[in-house]
Design a protein around this motif. Structure first.
Motif, PDB file in Angstrom:
ATOM      1  N   LEU A   1       0.830  -1.196   0.000  1.00  0.00           N
ATOM      2  CA  LEU A   1       0.000   0.000   0.000  1.00  0.00           C
ATOM      3  C   LEU A   1       0.870   1.253   0.000  1.00  0.00           C
ATOM      4  CD1 LEU A   1      -3.009   0.619   0.026  1.00  0.00           C
ATOM      5  CD2 LEU A   1      -2.899   0.731   2.501  1.00  0.00           C
ATOM      6  N   ARG A   2       1.950   1.232   0.759  1.00  0.00           N
ATOM      7  CA  ARG A   2       2.868   2.377   0.777  1.00  0.00           C
ATOM      8  C   ARG A   2       3.542   2.574  -0.583  1.00  0.00           C
ATOM      9  NH1 ARG A   2       3.483   4.588   5.603  1.00  0.00           N
ATOM     10  NH2 ARG A   2       2.864   3.382   7.415  1.00  0.00           N
ATOM     11  N   ARG A   3       3.845   1.495  -1.268  1.00  0.00           N
ATOM     12  CA  ARG A   3       4.446   1.607  -2.593  1.00  0.00           C
ATOM     13  C   ARG A   3       3.460   2.188  -3.604  1.00  0.00           C
ATOM     14  NH1 ARG A   3       7.740  -4.102  -2.894  1.00  0.00           N
ATOM     15  NH2 ARG A   3       9.388  -3.478  -1.489  1.00  0.00           N
ATOM     16  N   VAL A   4       2.204   1.792  -3.504  1.00  0.00           N
ATOM     17  CA  VAL A   4       1.185   2.341  -4.404  1.00  0.00           C
ATOM     18  C   VAL A   4       1.006   3.830  -4.138  1.00  0.00           C
ATOM     19  CG1 VAL A   4      -1.267   2.275  -5.008  1.00  0.00           C
ATOM     20  CG2 VAL A   4       0.005   0.146  -4.754  1.00  0.00           C
ATOM     21  N   ILE A   5       1.008   4.223  -2.865  1.00  0.00           N
ATOM     22  CA  ILE A   5       0.889   5.642  -2.519  1.00  0.00           C
ATOM     23  C   ILE A   5       2.065   6.425  -3.094  1.00  0.00           C
ATOM     24  CG2 ILE A   5       0.934   7.274  -0.593  1.00  0.00           C
ATOM     25  CD1 ILE A   5      -0.669   5.133   0.989  1.00  0.00           C
ATOM     26  N   ALA A   6       3.263   5.878  -2.970  1.00  0.00           N
ATOM     27  CA  ALA A   6       4.444   6.544  -3.522  1.00  0.00           C
ATOM     28  C   ALA A   6       4.348   6.654  -5.040  1.00  0.00           C
ATOM     29  CB  ALA A   6       5.706   5.783  -3.124  1.00  0.00           C
ATOM     30  N   LEU A   7       3.810   5.637  -5.678  1.00  0.00           N
ATOM     31  CA  LEU A   7       3.633   5.677  -7.124  1.00  0.00           C
ATOM     32  C   LEU A   7       2.630   6.750  -7.533  1.00  0.00           C
ATOM     33  CD1 LEU A   7       4.461   4.259  -9.758  1.00  0.00           C
ATOM     34  CD2 LEU A   7       2.492   2.760  -9.435  1.00  0.00           C
ATOM     35  N   LEU A   8       1.534   6.881  -6.781  1.00  0.00           N
ATOM     36  CA  LEU A   8       0.544   7.914  -7.077  1.00  0.00           C
ATOM     37  C   LEU A   8       1.137   9.318  -6.907  1.00  0.00           C
ATOM     38  CD1 LEU A   8      -2.651   6.386  -5.463  1.00  0.00           C
ATOM     39  CD2 LEU A   8      -2.158   6.653  -7.892  1.00  0.00           C
ATOM     40  N   VAL A   9       1.945   9.499  -5.891  1.00  0.00           N
ATOM     41  CA  VAL A   9       2.585  10.801  -5.681  1.00  0.00           C
ATOM     42  C   VAL A   9       3.590  11.085  -6.799  1.00  0.00           C
ATOM     43  CG1 VAL A   9       4.097  12.097  -4.127  1.00  0.00           C
ATOM     44  CG2 VAL A   9       2.176  10.811  -3.203  1.00  0.00           C
ATOM     45  N   SER A  10       4.282  10.061  -7.265  1.00  0.00           N
ATOM     46  CA  SER A  10       5.216  10.284  -8.378  1.00  0.00           C
ATOM     47  C   SER A  10       4.467  10.608  -9.671  1.00  0.00           C
ATOM     48  CB  SER A  10       6.134   9.077  -8.567  1.00  0.00           C
ATOM     49  OG  SER A  10       5.410   7.970  -9.043  1.00  0.00           O
ATOM     50  N   PHE A  11       3.297   9.993  -9.873  1.00  0.00           N
ATOM     51  CA  PHE A  11       2.470  10.361 -11.024  1.00  0.00           C
ATOM     52  C   PHE A  11       2.023  11.816 -10.925  1.00  0.00           C
ATOM     53  CE2 PHE A  11       0.895   5.770 -11.868  1.00  0.00           C
ATOM     54  CZ  PHE A  11       2.027   5.500 -12.612  1.00  0.00           C
ATOM     55  N   ALA A  12       1.687  12.252  -9.719  1.00  0.00           N
ATOM     56  CA  ALA A  12       1.282  13.648  -9.520  1.00  0.00           C
ATOM     57  C   ALA A  12       2.444  14.591  -9.854  1.00  0.00           C
ATOM     58  CB  ALA A  12       0.811  13.870  -8.087  1.00  0.00           C
ATOM     59  N   ALA A  13       3.636  14.224  -9.447  1.00  0.00           N
ATOM     60  CA  ALA A  13       4.807  15.057  -9.759  1.00  0.00           C
ATOM     61  C   ALA A  13       5.064  15.096 -11.259  1.00  0.00           C
ATOM     62  CB  ALA A  13       6.030  14.520  -9.023  1.00  0.00           C
ATOM     63  N   LEU A  14       4.867  13.977 -11.922  1.00  0.00           N
ATOM     64  CA  LEU A  14       5.051  13.925 -13.364  1.00  0.00           C
ATOM     65  C   LEU A  14       4.019  14.808 -14.080  1.00  0.00           C
ATOM     66  CD1 LEU A  14       6.695  12.611 -15.630  1.00  0.00           C
ATOM     67  CD2 LEU A  14       5.042  10.747 -15.607  1.00  0.00           C
ATOM     68  N   ALA A  15       2.777  14.755 -13.623  1.00  0.00           N
ATOM     69  CA  ALA A  15       1.740  15.598 -14.215  1.00  0.00           C
ATOM     70  C   ALA A  15       2.031  17.077 -13.964  1.00  0.00           C
ATOM     71  CB  ALA A  15       0.368  15.224 -13.656  1.00  0.00           C
ATOM     72  N   GLU A  16       2.566  17.377 -12.795  1.00  0.00           N
ATOM     73  CA  GLU A  16       2.899  18.767 -12.478  1.00  0.00           C
ATOM     74  C   GLU A  16       4.025  19.276 -13.387  1.00  0.00           C
ATOM     75  OE1 GLU A  16       3.741  21.495  -8.535  1.00  0.00           O
ATOM     76  OE2 GLU A  16       3.825  19.320  -8.382  1.00  0.00           O
ATOM     77  N   ARG A  17       5.002  18.437 -13.635  1.00  0.00           N
ATOM     78  CA  ARG A  17       6.085  18.829 -14.535  1.00  0.00           C
ATOM     79  C   ARG A  17       5.592  18.963 -15.966  1.00  0.00           C
ATOM     80  NH1 ARG A  17      11.291  15.395 -13.827  1.00  0.00           N
ATOM     81  NH2 ARG A  17      11.995  16.966 -15.319  1.00  0.00           N
ATOM     82  N   ALA A  18       4.622  18.138 -16.341  1.00  0.00           N
ATOM     83  CA  ALA A  18       4.076  18.205 -17.700  1.00  0.00           C
ATOM     84  C   ALA A  18       3.316  19.506 -17.930  1.00  0.00           C
ATOM     85  CB  ALA A  18       3.164  17.010 -17.957  1.00  0.00           C
ATOM     86  N   ALA A  19       2.797  20.104 -16.867  1.00  0.00           N
ATOM     87  CA  ALA A  19       2.046  21.351 -17.004  1.00  0.00           C
ATOM     88  C   ALA A  19       2.910  22.470 -17.569  1.00  0.00           C
ATOM     89  CB  ALA A  19       1.466  21.775 -15.651  1.00  0.00           C
ATOM     90  N   GLY A  20       4.197  22.416 -17.336  1.00  0.00           N
ATOM     91  CA  GLY A  20       5.096  23.460 -17.821  1.00  0.00           C
ATOM     92  C   GLY A  20       5.770  23.138 -19.138  1.00  0.00           C
ATOM     93  N   ARG A  21       5.415  22.028 -19.756  1.00  0.00           N
ATOM     94  CA  ARG A  21       6.057  21.622 -21.012  1.00  0.00           C
ATOM     95  C   ARG A  21       5.269  22.111 -22.218  1.00  0.00           C
ATOM     96  NH1 ARG A  21      11.058  20.171 -20.276  1.00  0.00           N
ATOM     97  NH2 ARG A  21      11.096  18.172 -21.272  1.00  0.00           N
ATOM     98  N   SER A  22       5.806  21.868 -23.397  1.00  0.00           N
ATOM     99  CA  SER A  22       5.130  22.269 -24.632  1.00  0.00           C
ATOM    100  C   SER A  22       3.855  21.444 -24.826  1.00  0.00           C
ATOM    101  CB  SER A  22       6.065  22.083 -25.823  1.00  0.00           C
ATOM    102  OG  SER A  22       6.350  20.709 -25.999  1.00  0.00           O
ATOM    103  N   ALA A  23       2.971  21.931 -25.686  1.00  0.00           N
ATOM    104  CA  ALA A  23       1.673  21.289 -25.886  1.00  0.00           C
ATOM    105  C   ALA A  23       1.776  19.832 -26.363  1.00  0.00           C
ATOM    106  CB  ALA A  23       0.821  22.111 -26.843  1.00  0.00           C
ATOM    107  N   PRO A  24       2.645  19.500 -27.325  1.00  0.00           N
ATOM    108  CA  PRO A  24       2.717  18.082 -27.740  1.00  0.00           C
ATOM    109  C   PRO A  24       3.223  17.162 -26.625  1.00  0.00           C
ATOM    110  CG  PRO A  24       3.709  19.485 -29.408  1.00  0.00           C
ATOM    111  CD  PRO A  24       3.435  20.353 -28.221  1.00  0.00           C
ATOM    112  N   VAL A  25       4.212  17.618 -25.885  1.00  0.00           N
ATOM    113  CA  VAL A  25       4.733  16.808 -24.781  1.00  0.00           C
ATOM    114  C   VAL A  25       3.672  16.661 -23.706  1.00  0.00           C
ATOM    115  CG1 VAL A  25       6.464  16.732 -22.942  1.00  0.00           C
ATOM    116  CG2 VAL A  25       7.132  17.421 -25.243  1.00  0.00           C
TER     117      VAL A  25
END
Length: 137
Positions: free
Chosen positions: A13-37
């Motif tokens: 369960l802790r690993r799944v939580i860590a994975l969800l938080v890493s997905f959130a960080a990835l989505a946050e970084r994607a917000a600042g990227r170009s439209a195709p990326v």
């Protein structure tokens, strides 16, 4: 055996939580990227969010509301940040399942065991781990 199974479930369960938080960080970084990326990353993360939502529903036993405004289909930076909020909400829902008291008890018990069961003069505990001397400098 039940204690070991519970510890394995908690660890997973802790690993799944860590994975969800890493997905959130990835989505946050994607917000600042170009439209195709951003489009490509959000397409993948939306699929991961759907799978994670089904998993959270299964683990908690309750049905999450499908909020249309939280994770829209668009590809704007705001849409990416909405997906970030969704991943954090799913991680928080899983955090509610974790037994916090047992975590603190195990940490205290481990420290107590290391200090009490050390063999004087040998630097080794009965489990075979080397005990590090306290640095007082």
């Amino acid at each position: 055996m039940d204690v070991q199974a519970a510890m394995m479930d908690e660890r997973m369960l802790r690993r799944v939580i860590a994975l969800l938080v890493s997905f959130a960080a990835l989505a946050e970084r994607a917000a600042g990227r170009s439209a195709p990326v951003r489009w490509f990353v959000l397409m993948i993360l939306r699929h991961a969010e759907a799978v994670a939502e089904n998993y959270v529903c299964e683990m908690t036993g309750m049905r999450l509301l499908k909020l249309e405004g939280v994770a829209p289909v668009g590809n704007d930076p705001d849409d990416a940040l909405s997906l970030v909020a969704r991943f954090y909400a799913l991680a928080a829902a899983l955090c509610a399942l974790l037994p916090l008291v047992s975590l603190f008890d195990r940490q205290c018990e481990g420290r107590r065991r290391a200090s009490v069961h050390a063999v004087p003069g040998s630097g080794r505990s009965p489990s075979g781990w080397m005990l590090e001397p306290q640095d007082t400098s």
